[in-house]
Design a protein around this motif. Structure first.
Motif, mmCIF file in Angstrom:
data_model
loop_
_atom_site.group_PDB
_atom_site.id
_atom_site.type_symbol
_atom_site.label_atom_id
_atom_site.label_comp_id
_atom_site.label_asym_id
_atom_site.label_seq_id
_atom_site.Cartn_x
_atom_site.Cartn_y
_atom_site.Cartn_z
ATOM 1 N N HIS A 1 0.819 -0.672 0.511
ATOM 2 C CA HIS A 1 -0.210 0.028 0.281
ATOM 3 C C HIS A 1 1.075 1.551 0.184
ATOM 4 O O HIS A 1 0.559 2.427 0.047
ATOM 5 N N ARG A 2 2.666 1.165 0.114
ATOM 6 C CA ARG A 2 2.578 2.261 -0.160
ATOM 7 C C ARG A 2 3.457 2.986 -1.716
ATOM 8 O O ARG A 2 4.455 2.024 -1.774
ATOM 9 N N ILE A 3 2.719 3.895 -2.191
ATOM 10 C CA ILE A 3 2.342 3.946 -3.545
ATOM 11 C C ILE A 3 4.260 4.051 -3.836
ATOM 12 O O ILE A 3 4.600 3.613 -4.923
ATOM 13 N N PRO A 4 4.748 5.510 -3.179
ATOM 14 C CA PRO A 4 6.257 5.464 -3.753
ATOM 15 C C PRO A 4 6.976 4.589 -3.401
ATOM 16 O O PRO A 4 7.616 4.201 -4.306
ATOM 17 N N GLU A 5 7.130 4.031 -2.236
ATOM 18 C CA GLU A 5 8.072 3.015 -2.362
ATOM 19 C C GLU A 5 7.851 1.812 -3.560
ATOM 20 O O GLU A 5 9.177 1.420 -4.025
ATOM 21 N N VAL A 6 6.796 1.047 -3.447
ATOM 22 C CA VAL A 6 6.749 -0.045 -4.426
ATOM 23 C C VAL A 6 6.828 1.056 -6.424
ATOM 24 O O VAL A 6 7.624 0.208 -6.604
ATOM 25 N N LEU A 7 6.303 2.653 -5.524
ATOM 26 C CA LEU A 7 7.252 2.409 -7.684
ATOM 27 C C LEU A 7 8.454 2.804 -7.707
ATOM 28 O O LEU A 7 9.124 2.295 -9.002
ATOM 29 N N THR B 1 6.360 4.836 -16.048
ATOM 30 C CA THR B 1 5.290 5.678 -16.657
ATOM 31 C C THR B 1 4.542 6.379 -15.822
ATOM 32 O O THR B 1 3.681 6.874 -15.954
ATOM 33 N N LEU B 2 4.514 5.728 -14.377
ATOM 34 C CA LEU B 2 3.939 6.517 -14.179
ATOM 35 C C LEU B 2 4.570 7.295 -12.444
ATOM 36 O O LEU B 2 5.271 7.068 -12.892
ATOM 37 N N ASP B 3 3.288 8.056 -12.190
ATOM 38 C CA ASP B 3 3.554 8.800 -10.374
ATOM 39 C C ASP B 3 3.323 8.718 -9.751
ATOM 40 O O ASP B 3 2.121 7.984 -9.917
ATOM 41 N N VAL B 4 3.318 8.777 -8.092
ATOM 42 C CA VAL B 4 2.711 8.690 -7.410
ATOM 43 C C VAL B 4 0.584 9.240 -8.237
ATOM 44 O O VAL B 4 -0.572 8.354 -7.303
ATOM 45 N N GLU B 5 0.783 10.243 -8.208
ATOM 46 C CA GLU B 5 -0.182 10.730 -8.925
ATOM 47 C C GLU B 5 -1.414 10.530 -9.842
ATOM 48 O O GLU B 5 -2.468 10.460 -8.843
ATOM 49 N N ARG B 6 -0.444 9.603 -10.595
ATOM 50 C CA ARG B 6 -1.023 8.796 -11.520
ATOM 51 C C ARG B 6 -1.813 7.662 -11.261
ATOM 52 O O ARG B 6 -3.081 6.850 -11.401
ATOM 53 N N CYS B 7 -1.116 6.486 -10.065
ATOM 54 C CA CYS B 7 -1.497 5.751 -9.307
ATOM 55 C C CYS B 7 -2.758 5.819 -8.280
ATOM 56 O O CYS B 7 -3.237 4.748 -8.426
ATOM 57 N N VAL B 8 -2.502 6.967 -7.972
ATOM 58 C CA VAL B 8 -2.991 6.759 -7.030
ATOM 59 C C VAL B 8 -4.729 6.852 -7.736
ATOM 60 O O VAL B 8 -6.139 7.056 -7.561
ATOM 61 N N GLN B 9 -4.921 7.843 -9.234
ATOM 62 C CA GLN B 9 -6.069 8.401 -10.209
ATOM 63 C C GLN B 9 -6.450 6.492 -10.305
ATOM 64 O O GLN B 9 -7.478 6.690 -9.956
ATOM 65 N N LEU B 10 -5.526 5.422 -10.686
ATOM 66 C CA LEU B 10 -6.075 4.153 -10.968
ATOM 67 C C LEU B 10 -6.486 3.549 -10.060
ATOM 68 O O LEU B 10 -7.524 3.123 -10.435
ATOM 69 N N ILE B 11 -6.285 3.677 -9.364
ATOM 70 C CA ILE B 11 -6.722 3.025 -7.790
ATOM 71 C C ILE B 11 -7.639 3.476 -7.317
ATOM 72 O O ILE B 11 -9.063 2.754 -7.318
#
Length: 250
Positions: A206-212, A234-244
């Motif tokens: 669940h740690r998005i920056p860490e897993v990216l 191709t992702l950053d934290v903001e885009r990843c949160v949007q997808l989630i």
């Protein structure tokens, strides 16, 4: 690209009227870290339980090294090279490092019906695995209750590596969830070393920056469906949160 060591093709799983996973496909290459993210209830755990053999899919297929995972059991998945390390780690506090590493898989010798534990061999093998991974735990007889959270995670990883059939795929459920920054970095460094030694590693987090930062590719789940499966660059934290949060509407 080499052939995938793990292929998941169109798997679905329902519990009564609840559709936990719907038509999910992905693959993992040897020497690759795949991150798996999504909100609670996104289907991550059910999906990985199918990979580990704990849960059989209703439809779809899983292949490990090109061979179908059938029958769909933990024992068969383990025999084909899949090991899953759960968030609770499954360690016994009142046992030593060596005893935990070989718990349920003890090496024995002697006549049938009168086995004797091969304690020296098990201690030697445990030390060998830990040293190979760059893990510094000198006292193999210390009780696990005296270890830090990061050290416990390393013992769980070592246990996965001393199986009779060397694992090819290692699935880790929230390996750094209960750890501080320093210990999390130590565990993540170990995951990278596993990848560099040719293991395919799947990390639920669940740690998005860490897993990216850690993963080579990412699988994003939403409502039991795959909404992204591709490279992390191709992702950053903001885009990843949007997808989630938004899924296919992101």
């Amino acid at each position: 690209m080499t052939a995938p060591v793990l292929e998941v093709a169109g798997v679905s799983k329902s519990y009564g009227r609840v559709r936990a996973v719907t038509d999910v496909s992905f693959e993992v290459q040897p020497g690759e870290i795949l991150g798996v993210v999504g909100d609670n209830g996104a289907g991550k755990s059910t999906l990985m339980n199918m990979v580990s053999g704990a849960v059989a899919p209703d439809t779809g297929e899983l292949r490990i090294g090109g061979a179908a995972l059938s029958p769909h059991t933990i024992g068969h998945a383990r025999a084909q090279g899949v090991e899953m390390i759960y968030q609770d780690l499954g360690l016994s506090d009142n046992l030593s490092i060596v005893e935990n590493v070989f718990l349920g898989r003890e090496w024995t010798a002697g006549p049938r019906g009168l086995p004797v534990l091969r304690k020296r061999a098990m201690r030697s093998r445990t030390r060998e695995v830990l040293e190979t991974l760059g893990i510094d735990l000198h006292d193999m007889d210390v009780l696990v209750e005296g270890l830090s959270g990061g050290q416990r995670q390393m013992v769980a990883i070592a246990r996965a590596l001393v199986t009779e059939n060397a694992p090819r795929v290692m699935v880790m459920d929230e390996p750094t969830a209960a750890l501080g920054t320093t210990e999390s970095q130590g565990v993540n460094d170990l995951i990278v070393r596993l990848r560099d030694r040719g293991y395919a590693v799947v990390v639920i987090s669940h740690r998005i920056p860490e897993v990216l930062d850690l993963a080579d590719r990412l699988l994003v789940m939403k409502g039991g469906r795959r909404v992204y499966h591709g490279p992390t660059e191709t992702l950053d934290v903001e885009r990843c949160v949007q997808l989630i949060v938004q899924g296919d509407r992101a």
